[in-house]
Design a protein around this motif. Structure first.
Motif, mmCIF file in Angstrom:
data_model
loop_
_atom_site.group_PDB
_atom_site.id
_atom_site.type_symbol
_atom_site.label_atom_id
_atom_site.label_comp_id
_atom_site.label_asym_id
_atom_site.label_seq_id
_atom_site.Cartn_x
_atom_site.Cartn_y
_atom_site.Cartn_z
ATOM 1 N N LYS A 3 -21.024 52.375 -37.613
ATOM 2 C CA LYS A 3 -19.732 53.393 -37.773
ATOM 3 C C LYS A 3 -18.334 52.906 -37.526
ATOM 4 C CE LYS A 3 -21.338 56.339 -34.308
ATOM 5 N NZ LYS A 3 -21.469 57.355 -33.618
ATOM 6 N N VAL A 22 -13.370 58.771 -30.116
ATOM 7 C CA VAL A 22 -14.460 58.406 -31.037
ATOM 8 C C VAL A 22 -14.958 57.200 -30.527
ATOM 9 C CG1 VAL A 22 -13.583 60.098 -32.626
ATOM 10 C CG2 VAL A 22 -12.792 57.772 -32.646
ATOM 11 N N GLU A 25 -17.936 57.303 -29.053
ATOM 12 C CA GLU A 25 -19.308 57.939 -29.677
ATOM 13 C C GLU A 25 -19.833 56.682 -30.364
ATOM 14 O OE1 GLU A 25 -20.804 60.827 -29.450
ATOM 15 O OE2 GLU A 25 -19.054 61.217 -27.997
ATOM 16 N N TYR A 27 -17.972 54.420 -32.348
ATOM 17 C CA TYR A 27 -17.056 53.995 -33.643
ATOM 18 C C TYR A 27 -16.468 52.909 -33.340
ATOM 19 C CZ TYR A 27 -18.061 58.350 -36.480
ATOM 20 O OH TYR A 27 -18.479 59.199 -37.200
ATOM 21 N N GLU A 222 -11.399 66.568 -28.858
ATOM 22 C CA GLU A 222 -12.688 66.785 -28.696
ATOM 23 C C GLU A 222 -13.229 67.708 -29.926
ATOM 24 O OE1 GLU A 222 -15.148 66.242 -26.748
ATOM 25 O OE2 GLU A 222 -13.693 65.355 -25.064
ATOM 26 N N ALA A 225 -13.676 64.968 -32.808
ATOM 27 C CA ALA A 225 -15.090 64.372 -32.436
ATOM 28 C C ALA A 225 -16.083 65.257 -32.896
ATOM 29 C CB ALA A 225 -14.916 63.980 -30.991
ATOM 30 N N TRP A 226 -16.191 66.388 -32.318
ATOM 31 C CA TRP A 226 -17.277 67.362 -32.814
ATOM 32 C C TRP A 226 -17.310 67.292 -34.520
ATOM 33 C CZ3 TRP A 226 -17.933 71.810 -35.550
ATOM 34 C CH2 TRP A 226 -18.958 72.381 -35.772
ATOM 35 N N LEU A 228 -16.891 65.105 -36.535
ATOM 36 C CA LEU A 228 -17.053 63.848 -37.124
ATOM 37 C C LEU A 228 -18.605 63.862 -36.643
ATOM 38 C CD1 LEU A 228 -14.277 61.431 -35.886
ATOM 39 C CD2 LEU A 228 -14.910 62.050 -38.146
ATOM 40 N N SER A 229 -18.985 64.280 -35.880
ATOM 41 C CA SER A 229 -20.351 64.225 -35.186
ATOM 42 C C SER A 229 -21.624 64.962 -36.065
ATOM 43 C CB SER A 229 -20.543 64.576 -33.691
ATOM 44 O OG SER A 229 -20.512 66.106 -33.789
ATOM 45 N N PRO A 230 -22.844 64.337 -35.825
ATOM 46 C CA PRO A 230 -23.952 65.050 -36.613
ATOM 47 C C PRO A 230 -24.095 66.392 -36.017
ATOM 48 C CG PRO A 230 -24.545 62.879 -35.507
ATOM 49 C CD PRO A 230 -23.243 63.117 -35.004
ATOM 50 N N ALA A 231 -23.470 66.788 -35.108
ATOM 51 C CA ALA A 231 -23.665 68.407 -34.674
ATOM 52 C C ALA A 231 -23.193 69.424 -35.688
ATOM 53 C CB ALA A 231 -22.973 68.269 -33.155
ATOM 54 N N SER A 233 -23.185 68.602 -38.790
ATOM 55 C CA SER A 233 -23.863 68.151 -40.216
ATOM 56 C C SER A 233 -23.805 69.302 -41.325
ATOM 57 C CB SER A 233 -25.256 67.798 -40.027
ATOM 58 O OG SER A 233 -25.834 68.633 -39.440
#
Length: 246
Positions: A3, A22, A25, A27, A222, A225-226, A228-231, A233
């Motif tokens: 990543k 990030v 996470e 990256y 925050e 970051a959300w 960017l995240s799989p959450a 998707s």
């Protein structure tokens, strides 16, 4: 694939907070900056001290040749980018539109809109070469909806263009596994206000904010970051307002 994220304008403020967040996470973070190398290197040092991987890369996103160099450097040093946070932005000096310097207004659009588009174009090419999709998060502003009359109508207009770009491009790329999202901060405690000529602006406008306080950069980070995240998707072509109720 590792990543790898490019965060533009990441030497301070929201960009620096995003870079640090990030990195946690997993990256590898390219900390882009225009002028202040020391600030960018400080962000990089902090990420590395926490066990992360980071690199400071100078480039003015308003200059297409420098955008190409930014992406080439990142690919060579960190690998193909898998995410981009378009955070770099300028406001110009506070004031009313009829008295605004046209050169200043043009500079705002070159950075906030055209530079953002150039970075996004380069990111899409990298995502396609990687074959795994990718995510773009555009840092907009709640000013896009308010228009910022008597302060910086041109800046608000540039961010409204960013919101339209996010929506349209997100829909255009939706079948390619490439998400294009936005986060629109309200008033945040960064030095963007000093650059606009009013260092205490965030405090002055506190009464306009339903939560009665400006944001900390980390709170905006925050939300980024959300996105960017799989959450997130199933989120694309949309901009999240993060303005304390504004």
């Amino acid at each position: 694939m590792d990543k790898v994220v490019i965060v533009t304008g990441a030497g301070r403020g929201i960009g620096a907070a995003v870079a640090r967040r990030v990195a946690r996470e997993g990256y590898a973070v390219a900390v882009n900056y225009q002028r202040d190398a020391a600030a960018a290197e400080s962000v990089v040092a902090g990420i590395r001290a926490a066990g992360g991987k980071a690199l400071a890369v100078q480039a003015d996103v308003a200059v297409p040749e420098q955008v190409r160099r930014l992406f080439a450097t990142v690919e060579r040093e960190l690998g193909l980018p898998t995410a981009l946070v378009n955070n770099a932005g300028i406001t110009g000096r506070l004031g009313k539109f009829p008295e605004a310097d046209p050169v200043m207004v043009e500079a705002v659009f070159r950075t906030n809109v055209l530079g953002l588009m150039d970075c996004t174009r380069a990111a899409i090419a990298a995502f396609r070469r990687g074959g795994q999709g990718g995510v773009v998060v555009n840092v907009s502003s709640t000013a896009a909806a308010s228009g910022s009359p008597h302060e910086y109508v041109w800046y608000a207009s540039s961010k409204a263009a960013v919101d339209g770009f996010t929506m349209g491009l997100g829909k255009e790329l939706a079948t390619e596994g490439i998400r294009v999202c936005g986060v629109a901060p309200g008033f945040a405690l960064t030095d963007i206000h000093a650059a606009a000529g009013e260092p205490d602006r965030a405090q002055r406008v506190t009464s306009r904010i339903p939560m009665q306080r400006p944001a900390q950069p980390e709170e905006i980070a925050e939300a980024v970051a959300w996105m960017l995240s799989p959450a997130a998707s199933y989120v694309t072509a949309t901009t999240l307002r993060c303005g304390g109720g504004v």
